[in-house]
Design a protein around this motif. Structure first.
Motif, PDB file in Angstrom:
ATOM      1  N   ILE A 238       0.835  -1.206   0.000  1.00 30.78           N
ATOM      2  CA  ILE A 238       0.000   0.000   0.000  1.00 30.78           C
ATOM      3  C   ILE A 238       0.867   1.252   0.000  1.00 30.78           C
ATOM      4  CG2 ILE A 238      -1.686   1.330   1.328  1.00 30.78           C
ATOM      5  CD1 ILE A 238      -2.853  -1.280   2.322  1.00 30.78           C
ATOM      6  N   ASP A 239       0.588   2.159  -0.932  1.00 28.21           N
ATOM      7  CA  ASP A 239       1.295   3.442  -0.977  1.00 28.21           C
ATOM      8  C   ASP A 239       0.655   4.411   0.018  1.00 28.21           C
ATOM      9  OD1 ASP A 239       3.075   2.695  -2.926  1.00 28.21           O
ATOM     10  OD2 ASP A 239       1.777   3.331  -4.577  1.00 28.21           O
ATOM     11  N   ASN A 240       1.488   5.161   0.708  1.00 26.70           N
ATOM     12  CA  ASN A 240       0.998   6.160   1.652  1.00 26.70           C
ATOM     13  C   ASN A 240       0.789   7.497   0.950  1.00 26.70           C
ATOM     14  OD1 ASN A 240       1.322   4.158   3.524  1.00 26.70           O
ATOM     15  ND2 ASN A 240       3.156   5.026   4.461  1.00 26.70           N
ATOM     16  N   ALA A 241      -0.430   7.987   1.005  1.00 32.63           N
ATOM     17  CA  ALA A 241      -0.698   9.293   0.417  1.00 32.63           C
ATOM     18  C   ALA A 241      -0.136  10.397   1.306  1.00 32.63           C
ATOM     19  CB  ALA A 241      -2.197   9.487   0.209  1.00 32.63           C
ATOM     20  N   MET A 242      -0.395  10.279   2.609  1.00 33.91           N
ATOM     21  CA  MET A 242       0.065  11.286   3.572  1.00 33.91           C
ATOM     22  C   MET A 242      -0.242  10.817   4.981  1.00 33.91           C
ATOM     23  SD  MET A 242      -2.886  14.183   2.894  1.00 33.91           S
ATOM     24  CE  MET A 242      -2.689  14.058   1.108  1.00 33.91           C
ATOM     25  N   GLU A 243       0.390  11.458   5.959  1.00 33.86           N
ATOM     26  CA  GLU A 243       0.093  11.251   7.371  1.00 33.86           C
ATOM     27  C   GLU A 243      -0.446  12.552   7.942  1.00 33.86           C
ATOM     28  OE1 GLU A 243       3.469   9.927   9.531  1.00 33.86           O
ATOM     29  OE2 GLU A 243       3.780   8.111   8.334  1.00 33.86           O
TER      30      GLU A 243
ATOM     31  N   ALA B 152      -8.808  16.485   9.410  1.00 33.52           N
ATOM     32  CA  ALA B 152      -7.967  16.668   8.231  1.00 33.52           C
ATOM     33  C   ALA B 152      -7.996  15.427   7.348  1.00 33.52           C
ATOM     34  CB  ALA B 152      -6.536  16.989   8.647  1.00 33.52           C
ATOM     35  N   ILE B 153      -7.984  14.252   7.969  1.00 33.35           N
ATOM     36  CA  ILE B 153      -8.049  13.008   7.200  1.00 33.35           C
ATOM     37  C   ILE B 153      -9.375  12.916   6.456  1.00 33.35           C
ATOM     38  CG2 ILE B 153      -8.142  10.486   7.367  1.00 33.35           C
ATOM     39  CD1 ILE B 153      -6.199  10.662   9.694  1.00 33.35           C
ATOM     40  N   LYS B 154     -10.460  13.222   7.137  1.00 32.76           N
ATOM     41  CA  LYS B 154     -11.775  13.139   6.500  1.00 32.76           C
ATOM     42  C   LYS B 154     -11.879  14.117   5.326  1.00 32.76           C
ATOM     43  CE  LYS B 154     -14.123  13.570  10.406  1.00 32.76           C
ATOM     44  NZ  LYS B 154     -15.261  13.599  11.350  1.00 32.76           N
ATOM     45  N   SER B 155     -11.324  15.300   5.499  1.00 29.52           N
ATOM     46  CA  SER B 155     -11.351  16.291   4.418  1.00 29.52           C
ATOM     47  C   SER B 155     -10.517  15.827   3.229  1.00 29.52           C
ATOM     48  CB  SER B 155     -10.832  17.647   4.928  1.00 29.52           C
ATOM     49  OG  SER B 155     -11.678  18.170   5.927  1.00 29.52           O
ATOM     50  N   ALA B 156      -9.374  15.193   3.521  1.00 30.15           N
ATOM     51  CA  ALA B 156      -8.511  14.702   2.450  1.00 30.15           C
ATOM     52  C   ALA B 156      -9.182  13.573   1.681  1.00 30.15           C
ATOM     53  CB  ALA B 156      -7.178  14.235   3.035  1.00 30.15           C
ATOM     54  N   VAL B 157      -9.872  12.690   2.392  1.00 35.29           N
ATOM     55  CA  VAL B 157     -10.602  11.602   1.728  1.00 35.29           C
ATOM     56  C   VAL B 157     -11.743  12.173   0.898  1.00 35.29           C
ATOM     57  CG1 VAL B 157     -12.031   9.550   2.079  1.00 35.29           C
ATOM     58  CG2 VAL B 157      -9.988   9.887   3.481  1.00 35.29           C
ATOM     59  N   GLU B 158     -12.454  13.142   1.455  1.00 35.63           N
ATOM     60  CA  GLU B 158     -13.555  13.784   0.720  1.00 35.63           C
ATOM     61  C   GLU B 158     -13.043  14.415  -0.572  1.00 35.63           C
ATOM     62  OE1 GLU B 158     -16.772  17.447   1.252  1.00 35.63           O
ATOM     63  OE2 GLU B 158     -15.488  16.858   2.934  1.00 35.63           O
ATOM     64  N   ALA B 159     -11.813  14.951  -0.542  1.00 38.10           N
ATOM     65  CA  ALA B 159     -11.210  15.574  -1.721  1.00 38.10           C
ATOM     66  C   ALA B 159     -10.602  14.537  -2.673  1.00 38.10           C
ATOM     67  CB  ALA B 159     -10.145  16.571  -1.298  1.00 38.10           C
ATOM     68  N   ASN B 160     -10.821  13.256  -2.376  1.00 40.13           N
ATOM     69  CA  ASN B 160     -10.361  12.158  -3.223  1.00 40.13           C
ATOM     70  C   ASN B 160      -8.829  12.087  -3.319  1.00 40.13           C
ATOM     71  OD1 ASN B 160     -11.256   9.876  -4.601  1.00 40.13           O
ATOM     72  ND2 ASN B 160     -11.080  10.855  -6.599  1.00 40.13           N
ATOM     73  N   LEU B 161      -8.161  12.431  -2.211  1.00 42.11           N
ATOM     74  CA  LEU B 161      -6.699  12.349  -2.180  1.00 42.11           C
ATOM     75  C   LEU B 161      -6.222  10.971  -1.754  1.00 42.11           C
ATOM     76  CD1 LEU B 161      -5.863  15.800  -0.544  1.00 42.11           C
ATOM     77  CD2 LEU B 161      -5.818  15.183  -2.973  1.00 42.11           C
ATOM     78  N   GLY B 162      -7.154  10.112  -1.381  1.00 45.15           N
ATOM     79  CA  GLY B 162      -6.824   8.758  -0.968  1.00 45.15           C
ATOM     80  C   GLY B 162      -7.973   8.165  -0.179  1.00 45.15           C
ATOM     81  N   THR B 163      -7.787   6.935   0.267  1.00 40.18           N
ATOM     82  CA  THR B 163      -8.779   6.273   1.120  1.00 40.18           C
ATOM     83  C   THR B 163      -8.224   6.221   2.535  1.00 40.18           C
ATOM     84  OG1 THR B 163      -7.873   4.077   0.720  1.00 40.18           O
ATOM     85  CG2 THR B 163      -9.540   4.859  -0.833  1.00 40.18           C
ATOM     86  N   SER B 164      -9.058   5.822   3.478  1.00 35.43           N
ATOM     87  CA  SER B 164      -8.582   5.681   4.848  1.00 35.43           C
ATOM     88  C   SER B 164      -9.450   4.674   5.592  1.00 35.43           C
ATOM     89  CB  SER B 164      -8.608   7.027   5.582  1.00 35.43           C
ATOM     90  OG  SER B 164      -7.896   6.943   6.798  1.00 35.43           O
ATOM     91  N   ILE B 165      -8.877   4.040   6.579  1.00 34.75           N
ATOM     92  CA  ILE B 165      -9.621   3.139   7.456  1.00 34.75           C
ATOM     93  C   ILE B 165      -9.767   3.850   8.785  1.00 34.75           C
ATOM     94  CG2 ILE B 165      -9.633   0.900   8.614  1.00 34.75           C
ATOM     95  CD1 ILE B 165      -8.017  -0.218   6.280  1.00 34.75           C
ATOM     96  N   LEU B 166     -11.016   4.224   9.103  1.00 30.75           N
ATOM     97  CA  LEU B 166     -11.288   5.104  10.242  1.00 30.75           C
ATOM     98  C   LEU B 166     -12.328   4.496  11.173  1.00 30.75           C
ATOM     99  CD1 LEU B 166     -11.552   8.533   8.367  1.00 30.75           C
ATOM    100  CD2 LEU B 166      -9.577   7.636   9.622  1.00 30.75           C
ATOM    101  N   PRO B 167     -12.364   4.931  12.429  1.00 27.35           N
ATOM    102  CA  PRO B 167     -13.407   4.477  13.351  1.00 27.35           C
ATOM    103  C   PRO B 167     -14.788   4.931  12.865  1.00 27.35           C
ATOM    104  CG  PRO B 167     -11.588   5.514  14.529  1.00 27.35           C
ATOM    105  CD  PRO B 167     -11.375   5.807  13.095  1.00 27.35           C
ATOM    106  N   ARG B 168     -15.739   4.022  12.895  1.00 30.87           N
ATOM    107  CA  ARG B 168     -17.099   4.371  12.470  1.00 30.87           C
ATOM    108  C   ARG B 168     -17.624   5.549  13.282  1.00 30.87           C
ATOM    109  NH1 ARG B 168     -20.982   1.994   9.613  1.00 30.87           N
ATOM    110  NH2 ARG B 168     -19.870   0.000   9.473  1.00 30.87           N
ATOM    111  N   LEU B 169     -17.263   5.580  14.550  1.00 35.97           N
ATOM    112  CA  LEU B 169     -17.717   6.651  15.435  1.00 35.97           C
ATOM    113  C   LEU B 169     -17.363   8.031  14.902  1.00 35.97           C
ATOM    114  CD1 LEU B 169     -18.990   7.055  18.307  1.00 35.97           C
ATOM    115  CD2 LEU B 169     -16.654   7.053  19.196  1.00 35.97           C
ATOM    116  N   THR B 170     -16.228   8.145  14.201  1.00 33.84           N
ATOM    117  CA  THR B 170     -15.743   9.458  13.758  1.00 33.84           C
ATOM    118  C   THR B 170     -16.349   9.907  12.431  1.00 33.84           C
ATOM    119  OG1 THR B 170     -13.830   8.579  12.537  1.00 33.84           O
ATOM    120  CG2 THR B 170     -13.542   8.977  14.891  1.00 33.84           C
TER     121      THR B 170
END
Length: 290
Positions: free
Chosen positions: A210-215, A221-239
């Protein structure tokens, strides 16, 4: 004062923190050395260093200080004079998405209790607990807790999220071997959530693919980056509950890949505990088990 000198590595800094003079600190240390009959500090190349005896004394000294503070709080609580502030520390997900509602519910029945909440990653919160900066730590992920008393109080599912109009939107689920087709957006390396995800992907033999898009150190910030289609993420459902509800992000099911992480309430072993802390611990367990 001995503990301050050990922790700061400097008599002058310990003096400033205690609002006393350096000679006053030196006198206190010498009095302590006279009591124990040995040197607790020595100077090497101009630097103050703790001796072997000082290192052995330090954990006892910390416990003495903590027990003294606890005894004062207990008597003040008995006399109705205590400032009823509960100091909590929580990892990001718990502190930002779970605890605020729980604190609100608790205060409805205990309006006189005040809360101080520190938020950071799991190691930071356990460190604050160790030096008595907080009364309770709420963390996720794997950690060594031999010196702590820990109790699971909740759990949360980790899910793969993409932008809402991602190319996988028509699929009911994807195979885990498809994950490396997209770059991953991660939390910082110290994150408990990241450790769980990395271990699971490593067990499936695809972490290195897996290539890392960013940390990013912020969940928003992660949610905004995913929304902008900069990559995918595995996140807690709660968040991402609201983002999924309002179709900002999309959950993508991954075949045979199910991750649930536990949330832990962690305290130091204590013979004496304030009533407000006991009440909050009992409330939390009862509330989350309903």
């Amino acid at each position: 004062m001995f503990c301050r000198v050990v922790e700061e590595g400097s008599i002058s800094q310990a003096a400033r923190m205690g609002f006393v003079s350096q000679p006053a600190v030196t006198r206190q240390i010498r009095q302590l050395e006279n009591i124990y009959g040995t040197s607790l500090f020595d100077r090497q190349e101009g630097k103050l260093r703790v001796t072997a005896a000082g290192k052995k004394l330090y954990p006892y000294a910390k416990e003495i200080v903590a027990l003294h503070r606890s005894s004062l709080e207990t008597i003040q609580e008995h006399l109705g004079e205590i400032d009823k502030t509960l100091r909590l520390g929580a990892s990001l997900t718990i502190g930002e998405y779970l605890l605020p509602d729980l604190i609100g519910h608790f205060k409805k029945h205990h309006p006189d209790v005040q809360f101080s909440l520190s938020i950071g990653n799991t190691p930071q919160m356990l460190e604050k607990l160790e030096v008595n900066e907080i009364d309770l730590a709420f963390v996720e992920g794997v950690f060594q807790h031999d010196t702590y008393k820990s109790r699971k109080f909740a759990e949360d599912e980790l899910i793969l999220v993409t932008s809402y109009n991602h190319r996988w939107q028509e699929k009911k689920e994807i195979n885990i071997q498809e994950l490396p087709e997209e770059k991953m957006i991660w939390r910082e390396k110290e994150s408990g959530t990241r450790s769980i995800v990395e271990e699971a992907l490593r067990n499936h033999g695809i972490l290195e693919k897996i290539d890392n898009a960013m940390e990013l150190g912020s969940m928003q910030a992660i949610k905004s980056a995913v929304e902008a289609n900069l990559g995918t993420s595995i996140l807690p459902r709660l968040t991402v509950k609201k983002e999924l509800e309002f179709e900002v992000l999309r959950e993508i099911s991954v075949k045979d890949f199910h991750l649930v992480r536990d949330f832990w309430m962690v305290v130091k072993e204590q013979r004496f505990k304030r009533e407000i802390q006991r009440n909050f611990e009992e409330f939390l367990i009862t509330e989350m088990s309903n």
